[in-house]
Motif scaffolding. Structure first.
Motif, PDB file in Angstrom:
ATOM      1  N   GLY A 131       1.744 -17.588  -7.208  1.00 49.39           N
ATOM      2  CA  GLY A 131       0.421 -17.888  -6.665  1.00 49.39           C
ATOM      3  C   GLY A 131      -0.558 -16.903  -7.288  1.00 49.39           C
ATOM      4  N   ALA A 132      -1.667 -17.437  -7.779  1.00 49.64           N
ATOM      5  CA  ALA A 132      -2.569 -16.615  -8.593  1.00 49.64           C
ATOM      6  C   ALA A 132      -3.012 -15.302  -7.924  1.00 49.64           C
ATOM      7  CB  ALA A 132      -3.759 -17.461  -9.018  1.00 49.64           C
ATOM      8  N   PRO A 133      -3.548 -15.355  -6.689  1.00 51.41           N
ATOM      9  CA  PRO A 133      -4.016 -14.091  -6.104  1.00 51.41           C
ATOM     10  C   PRO A 133      -2.883 -13.081  -5.880  1.00 51.41           C
ATOM     11  CG  PRO A 133      -5.003 -15.968  -4.992  1.00 51.41           C
ATOM     12  CD  PRO A 133      -3.909 -16.519  -5.853  1.00 51.41           C
TER      13      PRO A 133
ATOM     14  N   MET B 168       9.177 -15.407 -10.439  1.00 54.15           N
ATOM     15  CA  MET B 168       8.493 -16.022  -9.293  1.00 54.15           C
ATOM     16  C   MET B 168       9.070 -15.615  -7.942  1.00 54.15           C
ATOM     17  SD  MET B 168       7.535 -19.667 -11.114  1.00 54.15           S
ATOM     18  CE  MET B 168       6.710 -20.398  -9.730  1.00 54.15           C
TER      19      MET B 168
ATOM     20  N   THR C 205      -5.457 -19.685   0.253  1.00 56.82           N
ATOM     21  CA  THR C 205      -6.788 -20.214  -0.079  1.00 56.82           C
ATOM     22  C   THR C 205      -6.916 -21.608   0.538  1.00 56.82           C
ATOM     23  OG1 THR C 205      -5.983 -21.027  -2.225  1.00 56.82           O
ATOM     24  CG2 THR C 205      -6.996 -18.838  -2.174  1.00 56.82           C
TER      25      THR C 205
ATOM     26  N   ALA D 295       1.021 -17.365  -1.343  1.00 52.28           N
ATOM     27  CA  ALA D 295       0.479 -17.351  -2.709  1.00 52.28           C
ATOM     28  C   ALA D 295      -0.658 -16.347  -2.858  1.00 52.28           C
ATOM     29  CB  ALA D 295      -0.019 -18.744  -3.079  1.00 52.28           C
TER      30      ALA D 295
ATOM     31  N   ALA E  82      -0.718 -23.120  -1.882  1.00 55.19           N
ATOM     32  CA  ALA E  82      -1.868 -22.224  -1.980  1.00 55.19           C
ATOM     33  C   ALA E  82      -2.036 -21.605  -0.603  1.00 55.19           C
ATOM     34  CB  ALA E  82      -3.105 -22.983  -2.426  1.00 55.19           C
TER      35      ALA E  82
ATOM     36  N   ARG F 275       3.060 -13.978 -17.087  1.00 53.79           N
ATOM     37  CA  ARG F 275       2.679 -15.390 -16.893  1.00 53.79           C
ATOM     38  C   ARG F 275       1.283 -15.595 -17.491  1.00 53.79           C
ATOM     39  NH1 ARG F 275       3.927 -18.137 -11.301  1.00 53.79           N
ATOM     40  NH2 ARG F 275       3.944 -19.937 -12.692  1.00 53.79           N
TER      41      ARG F 275
HETATM   42  O1  MRU Z   1       3.533 -21.494 -10.403  1.00 50.18           O
HETATM   43  P1  MRU Z   1       2.933 -20.963  -9.138  1.00 50.18           P
HETATM   44  O2  MRU Z   1       3.745 -21.257  -7.935  1.00 50.18           O
HETATM   45  O3  MRU Z   1       2.531 -19.517  -9.264  1.00 50.18           O
HETATM   46  O4  MRU Z   1       1.583 -21.816  -9.007  1.00 50.18           O
HETATM   47  C1  MRU Z   1       0.775 -21.631  -7.899  1.00 50.18           C
HETATM   48  C2  MRU Z   1      -0.342 -22.589  -7.833  1.00 50.18           C
HETATM   49  O5  MRU Z   1      -0.535 -23.413  -8.713  1.00 50.18           O
HETATM   50  C3  MRU Z   1      -1.270 -22.461  -6.677  1.00 50.18           C
HETATM   51  O6  MRU Z   1      -1.775 -23.703  -6.282  1.00 50.18           O
HETATM   52  C4  MRU Z   1      -2.446 -21.576  -7.113  1.00 50.18           C
HETATM   53  O7  MRU Z   1      -1.984 -20.362  -7.635  1.00 50.18           O
HETATM   54  C5  MRU Z   1      -3.361 -21.277  -6.032  1.00 50.18           C
HETATM   55  S1  MRU Z   1      -2.670 -20.066  -4.994  1.00 50.18           S
HETATM   56  C6  MRU Z   1      -3.747 -19.579  -3.834  1.00 50.18           C
END
Ligand code: MRU
Length: 361
Positions: free
Chosen positions: A54-56, A50, A175, A169, A165, A90
């Motif tokens: 963050g997903a994107p 990490m 987002t 992220a 988010a 992940r």
């Molecule tokens: O474990 P993480 O920190 O990767 O989790 C991130 C989240 O849950 C965010 O809310 C999600 O990815 C949206 S990011 C635009």
């Protein structure tokens, strides 16, 4: 977004030195450090530990990981191997598999002579697209905020958010934070309630971002949101998502579901900022079909912070012999969600409405 008056993305490529650079989020909010990612192992560790999250952003990082690997070995075998290695980092955020599949499917059509160049072009395109998607989410989100602001006759719109988010992220804008930034930039007064988001305290990243932008906010422990909603101090909730199903169930950071329950009980509108690469059209029922990442128990039994000597340190909060349980995400059923704010518009969370917004999905 800006840090000390300089514009940064969370990941970028420097062509002259042929380096991919990231902001190391393991060090934030205490220290701002930029590191280079080069080998496939660098990219694997960055996502798994990490340093990026963050997903994107995970998706964009994977695309750069493929691109750097193609510079070293552009065979089909190396491409498949890089896909496997990065995909195993992940399990929950769908943007990872989305980006990896997009890279693999495209690069397999490209001759090995052109592959390294094309792979980097694609990683850059995925990054730029992410920025544009989030900018548009902000435009749609700011309309919702400005309507609430009008009703409040200019009093600040109180927005609660969970996790980070933000631009950290994503590649830029964030987002859930994009509507907040755009509201602030337009002079619409907003005040943000930032959930701490134990165990990894991603709320501190959100606070760091909001500080840099000058946006009014307060940091609250995860148990505070329900009380704030009961006492009329939250006008809306905006969160991000790691994977949203075809029927609009939202998988996001652990604790999101509890905020949605409290919002429903108190008639507080609950919005999810949803970039289309985060929709998993192959799954329908979030609780049954989305794999939830289980992280190390030490993230729960220890708390990390900056000590008085300005050193990042961890302290144990549980007694010897007690272990933490650490699912990283939960599912908020679509029935608790007021609206999904996408780059193509805002819709109710149901399959028909989502498909109407993305007819060529
Ligand atoms: O474990 P993480 O920190 O990767 O989790 C991130 C989240 O849950 C965010 O809310 C999600 O990815 C949206 S990011 C635009």
């Amino acid at each position: 977004m800006k840090v000390n008056n300089k514009h940064y993305r969370s990941i970028w490529y420097e062509k002259d030195s042929n380096t991919v650079k990231i902001i190391d989020q393991r060090e934030l909010p205490y220290a701002f450090k930029v590191i280079d990612l080069d080998s496939l192992e660098d990219f694997r560790i960055a996502i798994k530990d990490m340093a990026v999250r963050g997903a994107p952003l995970i998706g964009a990082t994977a695309a750069f990981g493929i691109a750097k690997q193609m510079q070293k070995d552009c065979t089909d075998e190396a491409l498949y191997n890089a896909w496997e290695v990065l995909n195993a980092t992940r399990p929950t955020a769908i943007n990872l598999r989305w980006a990896l599949n997009r890279c693999k499917d495209y690069l397999l059509q490209v001759s090995t002579t052109d592959r390294a160049k094309k792979a980097m072009e694609l990683a850059l395109a995925i990054s730029d697209e992410d920025v544009e998607i989030n900018r548009k989410i902000g435009e749609f989100g700011v309309d919702i905020i400005s309507k609430i602001s009008l009703k409040k006759k200019g009093d600040p719109v109180n927005i609660l958010t969970h996790c980070n988010a933000g631009w950290l992220a994503t590649v830029d804008w964030g987002t859930a934070t994009s509507p907040m930034y755009q509201a602030y930039d337009k002079g619409i007064p907003v005040k943000i309630w930032v959930d701490e988001t134990r165990p990894r305290n991603q709320g501190a990243l959100t606070s760091w971002e909001l500080n840099s932008h000058g946006i009014d906010h307060e940091y609250i422990v995860d148990n505070t949101g329900g009380f704030l909603m009961q006492t009329g101090r939250v006008d809306m909730v905006i969160v991000g998502t790691d994977r949203t199903t075809a029927k609009g169930d939202v998988c996001n950071k652990i604790g999101t579901y509890l905020k949605a329950l409290a919002a429903k009980d108190n008639e507080v509108p609950f919005y999810v900022a949803l970039p289309s690469p985060t929709i998993d059209w192959t799954v329908y029922d979030g609780l049954k079909e989305i794999p939830i990442e289980k992280r190390n128990e030490e993230e729960v039994s220890y708390i990390k912070g900056n000590d008085k000597n300005n050193q990042i340190n961890s302290v144990k909060v549980t007694p010897e012999g007690t272990f933490g349980f650490n699912p990283a995400f939960d599912i908020t059923p679509s029935s608790l969600i007021t609206g999904l704010i996408t780059e193509n518009g805002v819709c109710n969370p149901n399959i028909q409405k989502l498909e109407d917004l993305f007819p060529s999905k």
